[in-house]
Design a protein around this motif. Structure first.
Motif, short mmCIF file in Angstrom:
data_model
loop_
_atom_site.label_atom_id
_atom_site.label_comp_id
_atom_site.label_asym_id
_atom_site.label_seq_id
_atom_site.Cartn_x
_atom_site.Cartn_y
_atom_site.Cartn_z
N UNK A 170 0.85 -1.19 0.00
CA UNK A 170 0.00 0.00 0.00
C UNK A 170 0.89 1.25 0.00
N UNK A 171 0.43 2.28 -0.68
CA UNK A 171 1.10 3.57 -0.62
C UNK A 171 0.26 4.45 0.30
N UNK A 172 0.88 4.90 1.38
CA UNK A 172 0.17 5.69 2.38
C UNK A 172 0.78 7.08 2.44
N UNK A 173 -0.08 8.10 2.47
CA UNK A 173 0.39 9.48 2.60
C UNK A 173 -0.44 10.19 3.65
N UNK A 174 0.23 10.84 4.61
CA UNK A 174 -0.43 11.69 5.58
C UNK A 174 -0.31 13.11 5.07
N UNK A 175 -1.36 13.59 4.43
CA UNK A 175 -1.34 14.90 3.78
C UNK A 175 -1.27 16.03 4.80
#
Length: 101
Positions: free
Chosen positions: A71-76
């Motif tokens: 999974x690609x996870x980003x905390x914007x």
């Protein structure tokens, strides 16, 4: 299994064990309450990235590798956590007596 039912968690707990492999790669194993070892948990993967970033162990964007895939996870910057990755059907079923749409 012992952590899931530990008295510290009266309603039981999901357990994620994470290995920080670098600022943009995290390996995660998932134990879900009532189900045991599972191949993935998107919510857990998101939580792991946020916790790792808050501790200074990862950036705001990371690849999270789980037994079931990547999974690609980003905390914007706006606080939203975005998750992208491949999908696959792992189970289909039918419950007698329930109407189908």
């Amino acid at each position: 299994p012992e952590l899931e039912v530990h008295p510290l968690y009266p309603k039981r707990a999901n357990i994620e064990v994470a290995q920080i492999c670098g600022p943009d790669l995290i390996w995660v194993r998932v134990w879900e309450r009532g189900a045991g070892l599972t191949r993935a948990c998107g919510t857990g993967a998101c939580a792991v990235l946020v916790a790792a970033h808050r501790r200074g162990l990862a950036g705001r964007k990371s690849v999270v590798q789980l037994d079931g895939g990547t999974l690609n996870i980003e905390w914007a910057a706006d606080g939203h956590v975005l998750m992208t990755g491949a999908i696959a059907t792992s189970f289909e079923g039918h419950i007698d007596g329930l109407a189908t749409p």
